[in-house]
Design a protein around this motif. Sequence first.
Motif, PDB file in Angstrom:
ATOM      1  N   VAL A   9    -117.784 -72.584 -26.843  1.00 26.48           N
ATOM      2  CA  VAL A   9    -117.747 -71.541 -25.826  1.00 26.48           C
ATOM      3  C   VAL A   9    -117.612 -70.199 -26.535  1.00 26.48           C
ATOM      4  O   VAL A   9    -116.789 -70.031 -27.435  1.00 26.48           O
ATOM      5  CB  VAL A   9    -116.601 -71.747 -24.808  1.00 26.48           C
ATOM      6  CG1 VAL A   9    -115.246 -71.769 -25.484  1.00 26.48           C
ATOM      7  CG2 VAL A   9    -116.636 -70.659 -23.736  1.00 26.48           C
ATOM      8  N   CYS A  10    -118.479 -69.279 -26.160  1.00 27.50           N
ATOM      9  CA  CYS A  10    -118.456 -67.915 -26.682  1.00 27.50           C
ATOM     10  C   CYS A  10    -117.841 -67.025 -25.604  1.00 27.50           C
ATOM     11  O   CYS A  10    -118.338 -66.980 -24.475  1.00 27.50           O
ATOM     12  CB  CYS A  10    -119.870 -67.454 -27.027  1.00 27.50           C
ATOM     13  SG  CYS A  10    -119.955 -65.737 -27.579  1.00 27.50           S
ATOM     14  N   ILE A  11    -116.774 -66.322 -25.946  1.00 27.48           N
ATOM     15  CA  ILE A  11    -116.017 -65.547 -24.965  1.00 27.48           C
ATOM     16  C   ILE A  11    -115.978 -64.079 -25.373  1.00 27.48           C
ATOM     17  O   ILE A  11    -115.721 -63.745 -26.528  1.00 27.48           O
ATOM     18  CB  ILE A  11    -114.568 -66.068 -24.850  1.00 27.48           C
ATOM     19  CG1 ILE A  11    -114.554 -67.585 -24.657  1.00 27.48           C
ATOM     20  CG2 ILE A  11    -113.835 -65.370 -23.713  1.00 27.48           C
ATOM     21  CD1 ILE A  11    -113.174 -68.198 -24.807  1.00 27.48           C
ATOM     22  N   ARG A  12    -116.233 -63.221 -24.392  1.00 24.22           N
ATOM     23  CA  ARG A  12    -116.063 -61.790 -24.600  1.00 24.22           C
ATOM     24  C   ARG A  12    -115.548 -61.171 -23.307  1.00 24.22           C
ATOM     25  O   ARG A  12    -115.611 -61.786 -22.251  1.00 24.22           O
ATOM     26  CB  ARG A  12    -117.372 -61.134 -25.048  1.00 24.22           C
ATOM     27  CG  ARG A  12    -117.159 -59.693 -25.492  1.00 24.22           C
ATOM     28  CD  ARG A  12    -118.224 -59.150 -26.390  1.00 24.22           C
ATOM     29  NE  ARG A  12    -117.959 -57.744 -26.677  1.00 24.22           N
ATOM     30  CZ  ARG A  12    -118.634 -57.017 -27.543  1.00 24.22           C
ATOM     31  NH1 ARG A  12    -119.618 -57.564 -28.228  1.00 24.22           N
ATOM     32  NH2 ARG A  12    -118.342 -55.745 -27.747  1.00 24.22           N
ATOM     33  N   ASN A  13    -115.058 -59.956 -23.393  1.00 18.85           N
ATOM     34  CA  ASN A  13    -114.391 -59.332 -22.263  1.00 18.85           C
ATOM     35  C   ASN A  13    -115.283 -59.202 -21.035  1.00 18.85           C
ATOM     36  O   ASN A  13    -114.893 -59.569 -19.929  1.00 18.85           O
ATOM     37  CB  ASN A  13    -113.869 -57.950 -22.683  1.00 18.85           C
ATOM     38  CG  ASN A  13    -112.989 -57.325 -21.622  1.00 18.85           C
ATOM     39  OD1 ASN A  13    -112.206 -58.007 -20.984  1.00 18.85           O
ATOM     40  ND2 ASN A  13    -113.129 -56.027 -21.423  1.00 18.85           N
ATOM     41  N   THR A  14    -116.507 -58.695 -21.198  1.00 17.74           N
ATOM     42  CA  THR A  14    -117.387 -58.487 -20.048  1.00 17.74           C
ATOM     43  C   THR A  14    -118.703 -59.233 -20.221  1.00 17.74           C
ATOM     44  O   THR A  14    -119.123 -59.539 -21.339  1.00 17.74           O
ATOM     45  CB  THR A  14    -117.698 -56.990 -19.841  1.00 17.74           C
ATOM     46  OG1 THR A  14    -118.553 -56.529 -20.902  1.00 17.74           O
ATOM     47  CG2 THR A  14    -116.426 -56.160 -19.810  1.00 17.74           C
ATOM     48  N   TYR A  15    -119.351 -59.501 -19.107  1.00 17.15           N
ATOM     49  CA  TYR A  15    -120.622 -60.225 -19.115  1.00 17.15           C
ATOM     50  C   TYR A  15    -121.705 -59.453 -19.859  1.00 17.15           C
ATOM     51  O   TYR A  15    -122.453 -60.024 -20.657  1.00 17.15           O
ATOM     52  CB  TYR A  15    -121.059 -60.495 -17.674  1.00 17.15           C
ATOM     53  CG  TYR A  15    -122.453 -61.071 -17.549  1.00 17.15           C
ATOM     54  CD1 TYR A  15    -122.693 -62.421 -17.800  1.00 17.15           C
ATOM     55  CD2 TYR A  15    -123.526 -60.270 -17.180  1.00 17.15           C
ATOM     56  CE1 TYR A  15    -123.967 -62.953 -17.692  1.00 17.15           C
ATOM     57  CE2 TYR A  15    -124.801 -60.794 -17.064  1.00 17.15           C
ATOM     58  CZ  TYR A  15    -125.022 -62.135 -17.321  1.00 17.15           C
ATOM     59  OH  TYR A  15    -126.285 -62.651 -17.217  1.00 17.15           O
ATOM     60  N   LEU A  16    -121.811 -58.143 -19.609  1.00 24.91           N
ATOM     61  CA  LEU A  16    -122.849 -57.347 -20.263  1.00 24.91           C
ATOM     62  C   LEU A  16    -122.678 -57.340 -21.776  1.00 24.91           C
ATOM     63  O   LEU A  16    -123.643 -57.498 -22.526  1.00 24.91           O
ATOM     64  CB  LEU A  16    -122.836 -55.915 -19.725  1.00 24.91           C
ATOM     65  CG  LEU A  16    -123.627 -55.661 -18.442  1.00 24.91           C
ATOM     66  CD1 LEU A  16    -123.491 -54.203 -18.016  1.00 24.91           C
ATOM     67  CD2 LEU A  16    -125.092 -56.018 -18.619  1.00 24.91           C
ATOM     68  N   GLU A  17    -121.449 -57.155 -22.251  1.00 26.84           N
ATOM     69  CA  GLU A  17    -121.204 -57.169 -23.696  1.00 26.84           C
ATOM     70  C   GLU A  17    -121.543 -58.536 -24.281  1.00 26.84           C
ATOM     71  O   GLU A  17    -122.086 -58.637 -25.382  1.00 26.84           O
ATOM     72  CB  GLU A  17    -119.743 -56.823 -23.974  1.00 26.84           C
ATOM     73  CG  GLU A  17    -119.377 -55.388 -23.656  1.00 26.84           C
ATOM     74  CD  GLU A  17    -117.890 -55.132 -23.741  1.00 26.84           C
ATOM     75  OE1 GLU A  17    -117.510 -53.973 -23.977  1.00 26.84           O
ATOM     76  OE2 GLU A  17    -117.105 -56.082 -23.566  1.00 26.84           O
ATOM     77  N   ASP A  68    -112.683 -60.930 -17.898  1.00 26.52           N
ATOM     78  CA  ASP A  68    -112.182 -59.575 -17.682  1.00 26.52           C
ATOM     79  C   ASP A  68    -111.425 -59.424 -16.368  1.00 26.52           C
ATOM     80  O   ASP A  68    -111.069 -58.315 -15.979  1.00 26.52           O
ATOM     81  CB  ASP A  68    -113.336 -58.570 -17.732  1.00 26.52           C
ATOM     82  CG  ASP A  68    -114.413 -58.869 -16.702  1.00 26.52           C
ATOM     83  OD1 ASP A  68    -114.406 -59.979 -16.137  1.00 26.52           O
ATOM     84  OD2 ASP A  68    -115.270 -57.984 -16.472  1.00 26.52           O
ATOM     85  N   ARG A  69    -111.161 -60.546 -15.689  1.00 23.54           N
ATOM     86  CA  ARG A  69    -110.428 -60.502 -14.430  1.00 23.54           C
ATOM     87  C   ARG A  69    -109.185 -61.384 -14.538  1.00 23.54           C
ATOM     88  O   ARG A  69    -109.184 -62.376 -15.264  1.00 23.54           O
ATOM     89  CB  ARG A  69    -111.314 -60.990 -13.281  1.00 23.54           C
ATOM     90  CG  ARG A  69    -112.580 -60.154 -13.105  1.00 23.54           C
ATOM     91  CD  ARG A  69    -113.541 -60.811 -12.144  1.00 23.54           C
ATOM     92  NE  ARG A  69    -114.801 -60.071 -12.053  1.00 23.54           N
ATOM     93  CZ  ARG A  69    -115.874 -60.511 -11.414  1.00 23.54           C
ATOM     94  NH1 ARG A  69    -115.851 -61.699 -10.816  1.00 23.54           N
ATOM     95  NH2 ARG A  69    -116.978 -59.784 -11.376  1.00 23.54           N
ATOM     96  N   PRO A  70    -108.128 -61.050 -13.802  1.00 17.15           N
ATOM     97  CA  PRO A  70    -106.870 -61.805 -13.904  1.00 17.15           C
ATOM     98  C   PRO A  70    -107.032 -63.312 -13.691  1.00 17.15           C
ATOM     99  O   PRO A  70    -106.364 -64.109 -14.348  1.00 17.15           O
ATOM    100  CB  PRO A  70    -106.002 -61.184 -12.800  1.00 17.15           C
ATOM    101  CG  PRO A  70    -106.525 -59.793 -12.659  1.00 17.15           C
ATOM    102  CD  PRO A  70    -108.006 -59.896 -12.886  1.00 17.15           C
ATOM    103  N   GLY A  71    -107.931 -63.715 -12.793  1.00 13.07           N
ATOM    104  CA  GLY A  71    -108.081 -65.136 -12.499  1.00 13.07           C
ATOM    105  C   GLY A  71    -109.054 -65.870 -13.396  1.00 13.07           C
ATOM    106  O   GLY A  71    -109.234 -67.089 -13.252  1.00 13.07           O
ATOM    107  N   ASP A  72    -109.690 -65.163 -14.337  1.00 18.87           N
ATOM    108  CA  ASP A  72    -110.724 -65.786 -15.169  1.00 18.87           C
ATOM    109  C   ASP A  72    -110.174 -66.822 -16.144  1.00 18.87           C
ATOM    110  O   ASP A  72    -110.894 -67.728 -16.553  1.00 18.87           O
ATOM    111  CB  ASP A  72    -111.491 -64.714 -15.949  1.00 18.87           C
ATOM    112  CG  ASP A  72    -112.502 -63.983 -15.083  1.00 18.87           C
ATOM    113  OD1 ASP A  72    -112.753 -64.448 -13.951  1.00 18.87           O
ATOM    114  OD2 ASP A  72    -113.035 -62.949 -15.523  1.00 18.87           O
TER     115      ASP A  72
END
Length: 215
Positions: free
Chosen positions: A90-98, A142-146
Amino acid sequence: MAELTLVRPQLEGEYYTLEQIRGMIERIKPEQRKEYKSLPTMSFFHRDSSRIRAIVGPVGSGKTSAAVMDIEMIAMDLRRDFGIKETRWVCIRNTYLELMDTCFQTVVYWMQGGRWYDKRKAYRWEDKINDKTTELLFRSCDRPGDVSKFKSMEITGYWMDESIELTTELKLMIRNRIGRYPAREHVRQVVLGGLPAETEKGFKHEGIKTVEEKV
């Protein structure tokens, strides 16, 4: 290090369309890809066998390419040493666009010819020469529930890009999800970006070694 020119399609809605993502995949031709040559710091990163590893450096220093290639190196190790043909990351970053404008396009550059599964937000690459398959799931947080969407994941390992922007809760939780695909095996985690002091302290408390090397 190969230079990668990123192309950002026009975003309509919350996500890129399937056609736009296919365009990102198809725009890179095999003859355009250069040979991967790691810088000294990247070579140190590849050789290190710590369960948690981090690498930091300036823009354009090759951190993202190094992370992608390291995933492939681990996949090769698992294929050779344990006969494991499939790995899932899994590749994780703060926002979808980034995530899609940087990480995804770098993955496509080095793992050409893969297939995108839009509903799962997954890229699956079959390496027919070495008889193995690498699957990468792309997730923003990037959201509290993510954070909750990572709790049931079954993965080989993970890659956090710009991890300093991600929460400590996620970092301490996601490490419990590795080694669950295809089964518990000897795997390493890929963590890209700086580790905040409180996170590193938490890892050390659990007896996990951390490595942070500056370029």
